[in-house]
Design an enzyme around this catalytic site. Structure first.
Site, PDB file in Angstrom:
ATOM      1  N   SER A 140      26.413  54.978  62.274  1.00 25.40           N
ATOM      2  CA  SER A 140      26.677  54.395  60.963  1.00 25.40           C
ATOM      3  C   SER A 140      27.925  55.022  60.377  1.00 25.40           C
ATOM      4  O   SER A 140      28.391  56.081  60.833  1.00 25.40           O
ATOM      5  CB  SER A 140      25.494  54.633  60.022  1.00 25.40           C
ATOM      6  OG  SER A 140      25.788  54.208  58.713  1.00 25.40           O
TER       7      SER A 140
ATOM      8  N   GLU B 186      28.412  59.566  63.363  1.00 27.09           N
ATOM      9  CA  GLU B 186      28.676  59.317  61.952  1.00 27.09           C
ATOM     10  C   GLU B 186      30.138  58.938  61.730  1.00 27.09           C
ATOM     11  O   GLU B 186      31.042  59.684  62.123  1.00 27.09           O
ATOM     12  CB  GLU B 186      28.363  60.560  61.121  1.00 27.09           C
ATOM     13  CG  GLU B 186      26.909  60.983  61.154  1.00 27.09           C
ATOM     14  CD  GLU B 186      26.657  62.221  60.311  1.00 27.09           C
ATOM     15  OE1 GLU B 186      25.646  62.246  59.594  1.00 27.09           O
ATOM     16  OE2 GLU B 186      27.471  63.165  60.356  1.00 27.09           O
ATOM     17  N   CYS B 187      30.379  57.812  61.099  1.00 23.02           N
ATOM     18  CA  CYS B 187      31.710  57.373  60.663  1.00 23.02           C
ATOM     19  C   CYS B 187      32.714  57.426  61.817  1.00 23.02           C
ATOM     20  O   CYS B 187      32.657  56.594  62.711  1.00 23.02           O
ATOM     21  CB  CYS B 187      32.159  58.205  59.465  1.00 23.02           C
ATOM     22  SG  CYS B 187      33.478  57.399  58.502  1.00 23.02           S
ATOM     23  N   GLY B 188      33.621  58.387  61.836  1.00 19.38           N
ATOM     24  CA  GLY B 188      34.574  58.476  62.932  1.00 19.38           C
ATOM     25  C   GLY B 188      33.896  58.604  64.272  1.00 19.38           C
ATOM     26  O   GLY B 188      34.402  58.114  65.295  1.00 19.38           O
TER      27      GLY B 188
END
Length: 431
Positions: free
Chosen positions: A412, A321-323
């Site tokens: 994502s 997720e993200c990072g």
């Protein structure tokens, strides 16, 4: 089980972000906790950084409340559970009182939470009363318990602000403008609690100032109605999930961890920054955080990169997720630093800049089911692999993040809220 539980409760809000909501909530939590009261704190909306500080202030995990992302039943169940063990419930609002598709004001009215309006009074005098009156009267039926000032210049300044309020608005008190009371910030919000060596000293200073300048009278009791707790299927019985957790990977909702445990999973933690190897596991999770602040150290972890590639090639699930997703690209850079080599599981690169790149609630229709969450990042990514799907934004905003899949890797910019669709979330960790 009692159908209704009553406990003093307060929703701390403001006319805008940056007014001092977190400081006031943390000051109240630490001051009441020091008096032996059991304090339970919640954060309105999707946020990871404020809850870290509020957990340290109160001594208990801080969960999210959001009528869209979490759903009313989830919010109601968490408030009712807190009322069974707390002497005081505090809810920190999000942005301004009326901001967002489901605002802090909506939450206040839905659950009868009285509002404490915190206003930065540093650059105003009698206009303070006009702002406070506008907040209190803007929406019919909203219960404003009191008004507080932040960053005041002294006793005379506080007197001017208090005197500007109409009789029906209660003056709650004020916190002075003092660097010792400030909570440091960076591009995503507050500096993470684990990075602040003097955080407890700052929280104690905030609590001291609260006792001196505002007082600690309990707010009025609120009645919380019973609701049946969410049932989590035991789909992960006997499965081991490795979760990265350190200063680079620290954005974790307590509710998400609860869901995994209730599903029967064994959670094992590892720190990429500390040099930990990927533990033996059935599935793995790289949550969001600040990989851009630790590029050199993450680039050195060739062993971990190889282990993650082998994990995915073996058909094992990996949620990034993200990072976490940024750490799986070919390269990652910032405005100040050159590109550093990352794990190479997704073809492409990203650079973290000063301009916001993604913000808003997200709904994601995956093969496993539809999950809700949010996005908030400054990373501009060029990923050459076609996305599996794009998220949708319920507020009609421009942020509609792509979701990528490689075997059982799901990656994502979206931070998912597992209780929004528990079975779909659990299936992300199954082959």
């Amino acid at each position: 089980m009692n159908a209704v539980r009553q406990v003093p409760a307060l929703l701390v809000s403001a006319p805008a972000s940056g007014q001092g909501k977190t400081s006031f909530t943390a000051a109240l939590a630490r001051a009441h906790a020091r008096r032996g009261r059991r304090v339970r704190v919640f954060k309105t909306g999707p946020d990871f950084l404020d809850p870290m500080v509020l957990e340290r202030a109160s001594g208990a995990p801080v969960y999210q409340l959001d009528l869209w992302m979490c759903g009313e039943a989830d919010v109601r169940a968490r408030l009712y559970a807190a009322a069974s063990e707390a002497d005081l419930i505090l809810v920190e609002g999000v942005m301004g009182l009326f901001d967002g598709g489901t605002s802090s004001a909506d939450l206040s009215q839905r659950f009868g939470l009285p509002v404490l309006a915190v206003i930065d009074g540093s650059a105003m005098a009698q206009t303070f009363g006009a702002v406070a009156t506008g907040l209190a009267r803007y929406r019919e039926g909203l219960q404003v318990h009191g008004v507080a000032a932040n960053r005041i210049g002294g006793a005379y300044h506080a007197k001017l602000l208090a005197g500007s309020l109409p009789p029906e608005l209660h003056w709650f008190g004020a916190l002075p403008r003092d660097p010792a009371l400030a909570l440091p910030e960076r591009h995503l919000g507050l500096v993470a609690a684990g990075e602040l060596a003097d955080l407890d000293a700052r929280l104690d200073a905030l609590a001291d100032a609260m006792e001196l300048h505002a007082g600690l009278d309990l707010p009025p009791p609120v009645a919380f109605s019973a609701v049946e707790a969410m049932q989590v299927p035991r789909l992960l019985e006997g499965r081991r999930i490795a979760i990265a957790r350190d200063d680079a990977f620290c954005f974790l909702y307590p509710a998400n961890l609860d869901v995994l445990r209730q599903a029967g999973a064994e959670l094992c933690w590892f720190s990429p920054l500390a040099g930990d190897a990927l533990p033996g596991c059935d599935a793995a999770w790289l949550p969001g955080g600040y990989p851009e602040l630790h590029l050199a150290r993450l680039a050195e972890r060739k062993d971990l990169h190889a282990a993650l590639r082998a994990h995915v090639d073996a058909g094992k699930p990996l949620l990034a997720e993200c990072g976490g997703m940024l750490s799986l690209l070919d390269a990652l850079a910032t405005r100040e630093s050159d590109a550093h080599t990352m794990a190479g599981l997704l073809p492409g690169w990203a650079v973290v800049r000063e301009r916001l790149a993604g913000l808003g609630m997200q709904s994601v229709e995956l093969p496993e089911g539809t999950l809700r969450g949010h996005t908030f990042h400054y990373a501009h990514a060029e990923i050459t692999q076609p996305p599996l799907v794009h998220a949708s934004n319920p507020d009609g905003g421009p942020a509609k993040e792509a979701v990528y899949r490689r075997a059982r890797l799901t990656a994502s910019f979206v931070h998912l809220y597992f209780p929004s669709a528990t079975e779909a979330a659990l299936r992300l960790f199954l082959p």
